[in-house]
Structures are given as C-alpha cells and as structure tokens.
Design a protein around this motif. Structure first.
Motif, mmCIF file in Angstrom:
data_model
loop_
_atom_site.group_PDB
_atom_site.id
_atom_site.type_symbol
_atom_site.label_atom_id
_atom_site.label_comp_id
_atom_site.label_asym_id
_atom_site.label_seq_id
_atom_site.Cartn_x
_atom_site.Cartn_y
_atom_site.Cartn_z
ATOM 1 N N VAL A 1 13.282 -1.761 16.429
ATOM 2 C CA VAL A 1 12.403 -0.670 15.994
ATOM 3 C C VAL A 1 12.460 -0.595 14.465
ATOM 4 C CG1 VAL A 1 11.994 1.811 16.107
ATOM 5 C CG2 VAL A 1 12.843 0.599 18.125
ATOM 6 N N TRP A 2 11.295 -0.641 13.823
ATOM 7 C CA TRP A 2 11.255 -0.574 12.366
ATOM 8 C C TRP A 2 11.764 0.785 11.895
ATOM 9 C CZ3 TRP A 2 10.770 -4.770 9.583
ATOM 10 C CH2 TRP A 2 10.113 -5.882 10.132
ATOM 11 N N GLN A 3 12.756 0.750 11.015
ATOM 12 C CA GLN A 3 13.346 1.955 10.449
ATOM 13 C C GLN A 3 13.014 2.006 8.962
ATOM 14 O OE1 GLN A 3 15.167 4.240 12.329
ATOM 15 N NE2 GLN A 3 14.477 2.955 14.010
ATOM 16 N N PRO A 4 12.540 3.145 8.465
ATOM 17 C CA PRO A 4 12.242 3.227 7.033
ATOM 18 C C PRO A 4 13.511 3.180 6.194
ATOM 19 C CG PRO A 4 11.955 5.363 8.081
ATOM 20 C CD PRO A 4 12.263 4.387 9.169
ATOM 21 N N SER A 5 13.411 2.483 5.090
ATOM 22 C CA SER A 5 14.508 2.415 4.139
ATOM 23 C C SER A 5 14.146 3.260 2.923
ATOM 24 C CB SER A 5 14.757 0.961 3.739
ATOM 25 O OG SER A 5 15.597 0.876 2.623
ATOM 26 N N THR A 6 13.085 2.896 2.262
ATOM 27 C CA THR A 6 12.481 3.659 1.171
ATOM 28 C C THR A 6 10.975 3.565 1.375
ATOM 29 O OG1 THR A 6 12.521 1.707 -0.261
ATOM 30 C CG2 THR A 6 14.368 3.228 -0.486
ATOM 31 N N PRO A 7 10.178 4.381 0.698
ATOM 32 C CA PRO A 7 8.728 4.320 0.927
ATOM 33 C C PRO A 7 8.167 2.893 0.782
ATOM 34 C CG PRO A 7 9.263 6.235 -0.371
ATOM 35 C CD PRO A 7 10.530 5.431 -0.258
ATOM 36 N N GLY A 8 7.540 2.431 1.847
ATOM 37 C CA GLY A 8 6.924 1.106 1.859
ATOM 38 C C GLY A 8 7.855 -0.015 2.278
ATOM 39 N N ILE A 9 9.102 0.323 2.588
ATOM 40 C CA ILE A 9 10.073 -0.692 2.997
ATOM 41 C C ILE A 9 10.735 -0.236 4.288
ATOM 42 C CG2 ILE A 9 12.131 -2.004 2.374
ATOM 43 C CD1 ILE A 9 11.483 -1.391 -0.565
ATOM 44 N N SER A 10 10.750 -1.123 5.272
ATOM 45 C CA SER A 10 11.402 -0.820 6.539
ATOM 46 C C SER A 10 12.177 -2.040 6.999
ATOM 47 C CB SER A 10 10.382 -0.372 7.585
ATOM 48 O OG SER A 10 9.336 -1.312 7.693
ATOM 49 N N VAL A 11 13.096 -1.805 7.919
ATOM 50 C CA VAL A 11 13.989 -2.868 8.379
ATOM 51 C C VAL A 11 14.159 -2.765 9.888
ATOM 52 C CG1 VAL A 11 16.063 -1.500 7.937
ATOM 53 C CG2 VAL A 11 16.226 -3.983 7.969
ATOM 54 N N ALA A 12 14.338 -3.917 10.520
ATOM 55 C CA ALA A 12 14.592 -3.968 11.965
ATOM 56 C C ALA A 12 15.449 -5.188 12.272
ATOM 57 C CB ALA A 12 13.282 -4.054 12.745
ATOM 58 N N VAL A 13 16.150 -5.112 13.374
ATOM 59 C CA VAL A 13 16.875 -6.283 13.870
ATOM 60 C C VAL A 13 15.927 -6.970 14.844
ATOM 61 C CG1 VAL A 13 18.878 -7.092 15.173
ATOM 62 C CG2 VAL A 13 19.113 -5.175 13.573
ATOM 63 N N LEU A 14 15.421 -8.124 14.435
ATOM 64 C CA LEU A 14 14.422 -8.830 15.238
ATOM 65 C C LEU A 14 14.707 -10.317 15.273
ATOM 66 C CD1 LEU A 14 10.998 -7.367 13.982
ATOM 67 C CD2 LEU A 14 11.981 -7.107 16.239
ATOM 68 N N PRO A 15 14.723 -10.911 16.443
ATOM 69 C CA PRO A 15 14.754 -12.369 16.506
ATOM 70 C C PRO A 15 13.427 -12.924 15.977
ATOM 71 C CG PRO A 15 15.130 -11.381 18.683
ATOM 72 C CD PRO A 15 14.750 -10.292 17.752
ATOM 73 N N ALA B 1 0.816 -1.214 0.000
ATOM 74 C CA ALA B 1 0.000 0.000 0.000
ATOM 75 C C ALA B 1 0.853 1.268 0.000
ATOM 76 C CB ALA B 1 -0.943 0.008 1.209
ATOM 77 N N ARG B 2 2.090 1.166 0.495
ATOM 78 C CA ARG B 2 2.954 2.344 0.591
ATOM 79 C C ARG B 2 4.192 2.255 -0.298
ATOM 80 N NH1 ARG B 2 4.934 1.977 5.786
ATOM 81 N NH2 ARG B 2 6.148 3.814 5.320
ATOM 82 N N LEU B 3 4.347 1.141 -0.990
ATOM 83 C CA LEU B 3 5.558 0.880 -1.749
ATOM 84 C C LEU B 3 5.676 1.779 -2.976
ATOM 85 C CD1 LEU B 3 7.988 -1.047 -1.738
ATOM 86 C CD2 LEU B 3 6.673 -2.545 -3.218
ATOM 87 N N MET B 4 6.877 2.308 -3.167
ATOM 88 C CA MET B 4 7.181 3.104 -4.349
ATOM 89 C C MET B 4 8.479 2.570 -4.954
ATOM 90 S SD MET B 4 6.313 6.885 -2.877
ATOM 91 C CE MET B 4 6.322 7.712 -4.451
ATOM 92 N N HIS B 5 8.674 2.847 -6.217
ATOM 93 C CA HIS B 5 9.912 2.490 -6.920
ATOM 94 C C HIS B 5 10.069 0.990 -7.130
ATOM 95 C CE1 HIS B 5 10.773 6.640 -6.064
ATOM 96 N NE2 HIS B 5 10.875 6.403 -4.767
ATOM 97 N N ALA B 6 8.983 0.248 -7.127
ATOM 98 C CA ALA B 6 9.064 -1.184 -7.398
ATOM 99 C C ALA B 6 8.719 -1.415 -8.861
ATOM 100 C CB ALA B 6 8.096 -1.960 -6.506
ATOM 101 N N ASN B 7 9.648 -2.008 -9.563
ATOM 102 C CA ASN B 7 9.445 -2.340 -10.966
ATOM 103 C C ASN B 7 9.378 -3.851 -11.086
ATOM 104 O OD1 ASN B 7 9.582 0.385 -11.960
ATOM 105 N ND2 ASN B 7 11.773 0.308 -11.527
ATOM 106 N N PRO B 8 8.783 -4.342 -12.179
ATOM 107 C CA PRO B 8 8.580 -5.790 -12.294
ATOM 108 C C PRO B 8 9.817 -6.572 -12.727
ATOM 109 C CG PRO B 8 7.665 -4.685 -14.188
ATOM 110 C CD PRO B 8 8.133 -3.613 -13.258
ATOM 111 N N ASP B 9 10.993 -6.067 -12.402
ATOM 112 C CA ASP B 9 12.195 -6.820 -12.749
ATOM 113 C C ASP B 9 12.966 -7.178 -11.485
ATOM 114 O OD1 ASP B 9 14.819 -4.687 -12.855
ATOM 115 O OD2 ASP B 9 12.817 -3.822 -12.854
ATOM 116 N N GLU B 10 13.667 -8.265 -11.580
ATOM 117 C CA GLU B 10 14.404 -8.793 -10.420
ATOM 118 C C GLU B 10 15.466 -7.811 -9.938
ATOM 119 O OE1 GLU B 10 17.460 -12.464 -9.882
ATOM 120 O OE2 GLU B 10 15.611 -12.898 -10.974
#
Length: 165
Positions: A71-85, A43-52
């Motif tokens: 804690v979820w950190q934004p990477s780019t719109p619609g993508i976030s990253v966290a260190v989680l077990p 719903a929030r993802l941007m810059h995603a193209n249909p190529d690998e």
C-alpha cells in the motif's frame, strides 16, 4: 544513494521548476530488506530543490518511512513508498514499457510514444526473473547511444530526445 538522488533530479527538474506529469519510481531492491518502491509525482511534489543533497534527503526520508506492504504510504508531498515486488510494480506502470539498453534499437529511429514507461537497470542489469517479466509485457528495448551512461545521464538524454519530438 548519490546516483539515485541524481536520477531524481534528472527525471524531475528543469531550469526554474519541475517537469509536468512526470512520475518516477525508484526501486530499492533487498536483500537484506524487502524491495521498496519510491514514487515521485511532479504534479504534487514539494520541497524539491535542484541540488543532489536535497533530492537525497527526500529519498532517504522516503526509504525510512513506515510501510505497510504493497500500500502506497505518503512520505512527503508528492513522494510515497511501498514494499512491492517487481511484478506488482510492473502492473502499475503505463504501457508501453520501454527498456533503455545499449543493445536496443536506436531511439532516434524507434517508434515509441512520448507517454510510456521507461525502465533502466543498474550496473548489474536486470535479474533473469525481471527480464522475463519485462519480456511478458512485450517491452521494447531502445538504445540512447553506443556509450554506456550513468542512469542520471540516461534520463537527461532521454528527456532531451522526447523534448525534441
């Protein structure tokens, strides 16, 4: 990285756009690094193209993003990253949890809701600890068919099955 990028594409992309209301979490399991979780929200993802390649670049950027633990950190719109077990990640997932595995009940006859969390392991499968955590969550196990498929293929077959319901 290539298989993860194909999984992102298979989970999120359709012809001429993105699937709605899809959340894909890819675990990057250490060692030598701590386990990272990358969340893609269609719903929030941007810059995603249909190529690998573009999916791989988005994933690479997310894995390289600064993180401050669980804690979820934004990477780019619609993508976030966290260190989680794995256990903490499980707590964030929507119930029911459904494991995709060749040894499970055939998905064609299994009673599973379309709104669930579907989990699949890599070529090594789940660790004993991960399997135990999934069992505690009463995760159902379903099979997509008698042939072992690559993870991205599993996602394509799963979407096709859910789309037909």
């Amino acid at each position: 990285m290539a298989i993860l990028a194909r999984c992102v594409g298979a989970a999120l992309l359709v012809s001429h756009g993105l699937r709605k209301d899809i959340e894909l979490v890819t675990l990057h399991l250490g060692p030598p690094t701590a386990p990272k979780a990358v969340r893609f929200e269609s719903a929030r993802l941007m810059h995603a193209n249909p190529d690998e390649r573009s999916c791989a670049l988005l994933l690479e950027k997310a894995l390289g993003a600064a993180t401050t633990g669980p804690v979820w950190q934004p990477s780019t719109p619609g993508i976030s990253v966290a260190v989680l077990p794995f256990e903490e990640l499980l707590d964030e997932w929507r119930d029911p949890i459904v494991i995709l595995d060749e040894a499970g009940e055939d998905i064609a006859s299994a009673m599973i809701p379309a709104r669930a969390t579907f989990v699949l392991g890599d070529h090594l499968g789940f660790t004993a600890e991960e399997a135990s955590l999934l069992k505690k969550r009463s995760a159902a196990t379903v099979s997509l068919g008698p042939v072992s498929l690559q993870a991205d293929q599993c996602l394509t077959v799963l979407h096709n099955h859910l789309d037909r319901r």
